[in-house]
Design a protein around this motif. Structure first.
Motif, mmCIF file in Angstrom:
data_model
loop_
_atom_site.group_PDB
_atom_site.id
_atom_site.type_symbol
_atom_site.label_atom_id
_atom_site.label_comp_id
_atom_site.label_asym_id
_atom_site.label_seq_id
_atom_site.Cartn_x
_atom_site.Cartn_y
_atom_site.Cartn_z
ATOM 1 N N VAL A 487 68.704 56.766 8.570
ATOM 2 C CA VAL A 487 70.092 56.704 8.117
ATOM 3 C C VAL A 487 70.908 57.653 8.977
ATOM 4 O O VAL A 487 70.668 58.862 8.979
ATOM 5 C CB VAL A 487 70.197 57.100 6.637
ATOM 6 C CG1 VAL A 487 71.634 57.008 6.189
ATOM 7 C CG2 VAL A 487 69.300 56.216 5.800
ATOM 8 N N GLN A 488 71.890 57.133 9.691
ATOM 9 C CA GLN A 488 72.719 57.952 10.572
ATOM 10 C C GLN A 488 74.136 57.426 10.561
ATOM 11 O O GLN A 488 74.397 56.263 10.251
ATOM 12 C CB GLN A 488 72.172 57.957 11.996
ATOM 13 C CG GLN A 488 70.797 58.651 12.094
ATOM 14 C CD GLN A 488 70.289 58.678 13.514
ATOM 15 O OE1 GLN A 488 70.856 58.023 14.351
ATOM 16 N NE2 GLN A 488 69.266 59.429 13.760
ATOM 17 N N ASN A 489 75.066 58.261 10.925
ATOM 18 C CA ASN A 489 76.458 57.852 10.987
ATOM 19 C C ASN A 489 76.795 57.279 12.354
ATOM 20 O O ASN A 489 75.970 57.229 13.268
ATOM 21 C CB ASN A 489 77.363 59.035 10.656
ATOM 22 C CG ASN A 489 77.011 60.239 11.501
ATOM 23 O OD1 ASN A 489 76.405 60.089 12.539
ATOM 24 N ND2 ASN A 489 77.380 61.425 11.045
ATOM 25 N N PHE A 536 68.785 62.963 4.340
ATOM 26 C CA PHE A 536 69.947 62.165 4.715
ATOM 27 C C PHE A 536 71.062 63.099 5.140
ATOM 28 O O PHE A 536 70.944 64.327 5.049
ATOM 29 C CB PHE A 536 70.390 61.268 3.552
ATOM 30 C CG PHE A 536 70.833 62.009 2.328
ATOM 31 C CD1 PHE A 536 72.174 62.254 2.088
ATOM 32 C CD2 PHE A 536 69.892 62.492 1.414
ATOM 33 C CE1 PHE A 536 72.575 62.934 0.962
ATOM 34 C CE2 PHE A 536 70.289 63.176 0.289
ATOM 35 C CZ PHE A 536 71.634 63.408 0.064
ATOM 36 N N GLN A 537 72.162 62.494 5.581
ATOM 37 C CA GLN A 537 73.321 63.248 6.027
ATOM 38 C C GLN A 537 74.112 63.673 4.793
ATOM 39 O O GLN A 537 74.730 62.837 4.133
ATOM 40 C CB GLN A 537 74.172 62.403 6.976
ATOM 41 C CG GLN A 537 75.288 63.158 7.647
ATOM 42 C CD GLN A 537 74.769 64.226 8.607
ATOM 43 O OE1 GLN A 537 73.679 64.090 9.137
ATOM 44 N NE2 GLN A 537 75.527 65.275 8.822
ATOM 45 N N GLN A 544 79.647 62.779 -2.605
ATOM 46 C CA GLN A 544 78.757 61.628 -2.607
ATOM 47 C C GLN A 544 78.092 61.390 -3.953
ATOM 48 O O GLN A 544 77.755 60.269 -4.292
ATOM 49 C CB GLN A 544 77.670 61.789 -1.533
ATOM 50 C CG GLN A 544 78.217 61.921 -0.132
ATOM 51 C CD GLN A 544 77.111 61.997 0.897
ATOM 52 O OE1 GLN A 544 76.017 61.479 0.685
ATOM 53 N NE2 GLN A 544 77.392 62.640 2.027
ATOM 54 N N SER A 564 78.183 55.691 0.419
ATOM 55 C CA SER A 564 77.873 57.009 0.978
ATOM 56 C C SER A 564 76.438 57.044 1.474
ATOM 57 O O SER A 564 75.630 56.136 1.229
ATOM 58 C CB SER A 564 78.113 58.093 -0.065
ATOM 59 O OG SER A 564 77.261 57.893 -1.176
ATOM 60 N N SER A 565 76.115 58.128 2.180
ATOM 61 C CA SER A 565 74.743 58.275 2.684
ATOM 62 C C SER A 565 73.750 58.391 1.550
ATOM 63 O O SER A 565 72.636 57.861 1.627
ATOM 64 C CB SER A 565 74.660 59.510 3.590
ATOM 65 O OG SER A 565 75.525 59.374 4.686
ATOM 66 N N THR A 568 73.083 54.963 0.317
ATOM 67 C CA THR A 568 72.342 54.160 1.289
ATOM 68 C C THR A 568 70.851 54.436 1.242
ATOM 69 O O THR A 568 70.028 53.531 1.350
ATOM 70 C CB THR A 568 72.887 54.431 2.701
ATOM 71 O OG1 THR A 568 74.288 54.209 2.713
ATOM 72 C CG2 THR A 568 72.224 53.519 3.715
#
Length: 959
Positions: A487-489, A536-537, A544, A564-565, A568
């Motif tokens: 999981v990344q932006n 996660f971020q 979040q 949101s992360s 996710t």
């Protein structure tokens, strides 16, 4: 001879890592069939390519059902060690399987096994083995000596157990004798009861006889009255007769008068004589009858008196016998209680010995595990410093299985085989049926062939799909790892694209996701329950997700923002947040939130401003119960704890609660709505665990600032006060309590620096901080608590007076030998030394008085309080305030003790500040509340009666 005909192959020393492993994988089937892991394992451990944990995992894993699977799994573990693992494997084959070594390498075995490895020289290996054997021999000797000591200790304990069994047999005999004497005493009591019944019958008969005698006396009295009446009537008749005779004589002729008178007189006399004789005879008969009855009653009375004396003598004898039997039974019961106490002490000594042995073994195992971990860390550091292979690119970075991967490595295709990463053994039967490629083998397969790149990629995709169901489908203690999606932006992806074009990727690697396989907790820690660690971020983490709960129920995820992360990666409401890990100022921090308040949890989550690891435990039922409680009651959080207030705060607007120093508050919400930097709490009933008046109070940090301000104001007032001016004594405003514990808040927050262990700085830095509130726990002591009177000088004067009253007693000091004194002192059973030599007050002396159901008056000082608390004994502490005027009232009493008024005042001033250091509350008696010793003792009895009913609040040790 066959080995001599083999053509010389390529020297393994000249081959690279990939060539060596290609050579081994080409012969993997043959190696898996012929090599036994238990034979080559010692050399591989000496070559430092396998650890003790790896050996236990290979040889004792239940998922590896045959020798070929264990050998194949050993090759996979050696593959993670790179070239060193391949060279060490070939050297072990050259030593133990020379024919197989020739078949694999095409070379003859060398006479020096470590010639090609470059790891350990032959001489160094021998020296290392000698040192290891010597160390093991020393450990064996120490273990044997320890076993001999334990056997001697067991023999002593067996001897003591035999003696205790003999004493128990004697006690059983005494019990039998006691039962026999009880039966005999019951028989004697029955005989006494019969005699009492007979005595009652005699009393009844005697009473009836007395009543009959009284009736006879009354009858005799009545007869006497009748006789008197008859005599009176006779006199009247005689008087009338005389009167008639005289009249007749007057009327008759003179010649006949003398003759008639004579005849009449003769007739009257004869008649009266006959009547008198008849009445006397009857009276004599009645009198004789009454005399006979009286004599008979006297004889019966004398017999009853004699019987009464005999019965009284028998009662006295039976009473003496009964008292004697009671004394004997009391002595026997006391002896039995002493025997039971000695038996319990023997059992306790045996349990302590067993617990000590178990603790020593556990400590030894822990030290061994720490040694293995340190060796692994040292080997990994050495491997990191070693030069890379010539075939690797100069800008390629070696990645350990415990460290995060950079984003650059994940986008680069597989030009060469990627290094394997360590994971726990997985059931071979759980492999997916989709893996139909005959060459697709792995750790989870039964086929002993090397895994292909397609198999590795397919296994990575399968683990990617199953990562969100890791907690629900696996047991909590199955393994120490979790598999997480990538999981990344968008910024990270952009940085990856730039890295593929040749730009630098150092910045992106810091904010990228964790590696495909990461450890969710340290190796030696096992968290109870099913715990999933999600990485996660966490930028703006509180935006979040929302949390509810507190220290009593746990902190739960309540709502998750969609998109949101956190949403996710699969975080859903109902999961308890156990801990959070994040990086701040290049330091790895870990905060445990399992028992934290809602305020501390919100603060800890608010500190996260980047990549984080969140440990969650699914507790849906508890979460729903919490929501139901919040809806049906006035409770707005899951916080619940008790604190002791160390300062006075006045009442304020918006329902601010007024509190005084040493008040007990029940805090039920650390994040009340509409009240910033405040807690919602209630006063607690002193005798029952009930909430009284409620309101808001400053939270810990705002109260700490108010406490510092109050201390500064007090200091300013003290400096501005004119010398010689007398200020009236006021109520205590603050209580100075400090702590040396590490952490931002010494009450709850647990912040740990994960990088401290790596840097070698294990010494925690202590900070002394003022505490406006201190945590307390309620205790409910027995009926009669000990009494401690202060100041100590005045307590010595009043102790004997108070002990002379009913319900109070001084403990008896014990005379101990030096060995007993040392043993008791080690167990913290000695409360204080006496003035006499080898004489002291012990914990057993206090407990002996308490068992009688009376108050034990302690002639001790303040040092005994903590020793008593460790034994769950909570004394009533009463401080009698002193002034020069009140001390003069006790001048004569102090002089008898060899003390003066000045000494009493000095003792009072020195001991009063120490009362704030006690972990419990105390009662202070004002100096103007009593006028003499008698009124003071009466006041003390009232205070003791009131304090006995209260709950005892005790603080934990703050240092």
């Amino acid at each position: 001879m066959a080995a001599e005909c083999v053509s010389e192959g390529r020297d393994p020393k000249e081959m690279g890592e990939e060539d060596l492993w290609d050579l081994i994988n080409d012969n993997r089937h043959r190696i898996s069939l012929d090599v036994r892991p238990c034979i080559v394992m010692p050399y591989l451990r000496q070559a430092r390519v396998l650890s003790e944990v790896d050996e236990d995992e290979i040889l004792s894993c239940h998922n590896l059902t045959n020798r070929s699977m264990r050998t194949s799994y050993m090759l996979d573990l050696l593959r993670t060690q790179g070239r060193n693992g391949a060279v060490a494997l070939l050297d072990s084959l050259m030593i133990h399987y020379p024919t197989l070594y020739t078949q694999v390498t095409g070379r003859k075995p060398s006479t020096e096994p470590s010639r090609f490895s470059g790891l350990i020289k032959y001489s160094e290996l021998t020296e290392y083995l000698v040192r290891a054997v010597t160390g093991m021999q020393k450990e064996l000797q120490e273990a044997r000596s320890e076993a001999n000591r334990m056997s001697e200790r067991c023999a002593c304990l067996e001897t003591e157990i035999g003696q205790i069994m003999e004493q128990e047999e004697k006690s059983r005999c005494l019990q039998t004798e006691n039962e026999r004497m009880r039966r005999q005493m019951c028989a004697l009591q029955r005989e006494i009861t019969k005699l009492k019944d007979e005595k009652c019958d005699f009393y009844v008969r005697y009473t009836a006889a007395i009543e009959e005698k009284s009736v006879v006396n009354m009858r005799l009295h009545e007869l006497t009255l009748q006789v008197y009446q008859l005599q009176t009537e006779l006199q009247k008749v005689q008087t009338e007769n005389e009167f008639q005779k005289r009249c007749s004589l007057r009327c008759a002729p003179p010649a006949e008068t003398p003759q008639l008178q004579e005849e009449a007189r003769q007739d009257i006399l004869a008649k009266d004589l006959a009547e008198a004789i008849d009445s006397q005879v009857e009276l004599a008969k009645q009198l004789r009858t009454y005399r006979e009855e009286n004599e008979l009653l006297l004889r019966d009375k004398q017999g009853l008196v004699d019987q009464k004396e005999c019965l009284s003598l028998q009662v006295q004898q039976l009473t003496l016998d009964c008292n004697m039997h009671q004394q004997k039974s009391t002595v026997i019961q006391s002896q039995m209680r002493e025997l039971q106490a000695e038996r319990d002490q023997a059992y306790l000594s045996r349990d302590e010995a067993q617990a000590m042995i178990a603790r020593l073994l556990a400590e030894k195992d822990t030290l061994r595990c720490q040694l293995v971990e340190l060796q692994e860390r040292m080997f990994s550091l050495k491997a990191t410093r070693s030069p890379t292979s010539g075939r690797q690119s100069s800008d390629e970075t070696e990645v350990c299985w415990e460290s995060p991967r950079s984003s650059c490595e994940e986008e680069v295709p597989f030009p060469t085989r990627r290094r394997l990463r360590r994971m726990d053994a997985i059931n071979p039967m759980s492999v997916s049926s989709e893996c139909e490629d005959p060459g697709a083998t792995s750790v989870r397969s039964r086929i002993v062939e090397p895994p292909s790149p397609d198999s590795l990629r397919r296994r990575q995709g399968a683990l990617y799909k199953d990562s969100s169901l890791e907690t629900a489908e696996t047991d909590s203690l199955l393994d120490d790892f979790v598999f997480l999606p990538d999981v990344q932006n968008e910024d990270t992806r952009a940085s990856r694209l730039s890295s593929t074009n040749g730009t630098s990727c150092d910045g992106a690697s810091r904010t990228s996701a964790p590696p495909f396989l990461m450890r969710s907790r340290p190796k030696a820690i096992r968290i109870s329950g099913r715990v999933l660690t999600i990485s996660f971020q966490g930028q703006m983490l509180l935006s979040q997700l929302q949390v509810v709960g507190g220290n009593k129920t746990g902190v739960f995820v309540h709502q998750v923002t969609k998109g949101s992360s956190a949403h996710t990666v699969g975080i859903s409401p109902g999961a308890q947040i156990v801990e959070v890990k994040y990086e701040q100022k290049h330091k790895a921090l870990r905060m445990v939130l399992e028992d934290s308040t809602l305020e501390e949890a919100m603060w800890a989550l608010g500190q996260v401003q980047g990549f984080c690891h969140l440990s969650l435990r699914p507790r849906q039922d508890d979460y729903e119960a919490l929501l139901q409680t919040l809806q049906n009651t006035d409770t707005s959080s899951g916080d619940s704890f008790y604190v002791r207030v160390n300062m006075s705060l006045p009442a304020g607007p918006n329902g601010t609660l007024a509190v005084s120093c040493n008040d007990i508050l029940h805090v039920t919400n650390t994040q009340p709505a509409g009240a910033k930097d405040s807690w919602h709490g209630s006063h607690v009933h002193p005798c029952q665990l009930l909430d009284l008046q409620s309101g808001t109070v400053p939270n810990y940090y705002r109260a700490q600032r108010l406490l510092i301000r109050a201390i500064e104001e007090m200091n300013f007032q003290t400096k501005s006060q004119k010398p010689g001016r007398v200020v009236a004594q006021k109520e205590k405003a603050v209580r100075i309590v400090s702590t040396g514990r590490q952490g931002r808040n010494p009450l709850w927050v647990s912040v740990e620096n994960d990088s401290s262990s790596e840097s070698g700085d294990n010494a925690p830095r202590c900070c002394v901080t003022l505490m406006p509130y201190t945590l307390v726990t309620p205790h409910y002591p027995p009926v009669c608590r000990p009494i401690l009177l202060l100041p100590t000088i005045l307590g010595r004067v009043l102790d004997k007076k108070l002990a002379g009253w009913q319900g109070f007693q001084l403990p008896e000091p014990e005379v101990l030998s030096p060995s007993e004194h040392a043993a008791r002192l080690q167990k913290s059973e000695i409360l204080e030394e006496c003035e006499q030599e080898n004489c002291c007050y012990t914990l057993q002396g206090v407990e002996k008085v308490m068992k009688k159901g009376i108050h034990c008056v302690l002639p001790l000082g303040l040092d005994c309080v903590r020793r008593l608390h460790r034994a769950d004994i909570f004394p009533i502490i009463i401080f009698i305030g002193q002034t020069a005027r009140s001390a003069q009232k006790l001048r004569s009493k102090l002089q008898r003790q060899g003390r003066s008024v000045e000494q009493l005042l000095v003792c009072s001033r020195s001991e009063e500040p120490l009362l704030d250091k006690l972990p419990c509350l105390y009662h202070s008696v004002a100096p103007d509340s009593w006028c003499d010793q008698t009124s003071l003792l009466t006041n003390l009895r009232t205070v003791i009666w009131e304090e006995q009913k209260k709950i005892v609040w005790v603080e934990p040790d703050l240092w």
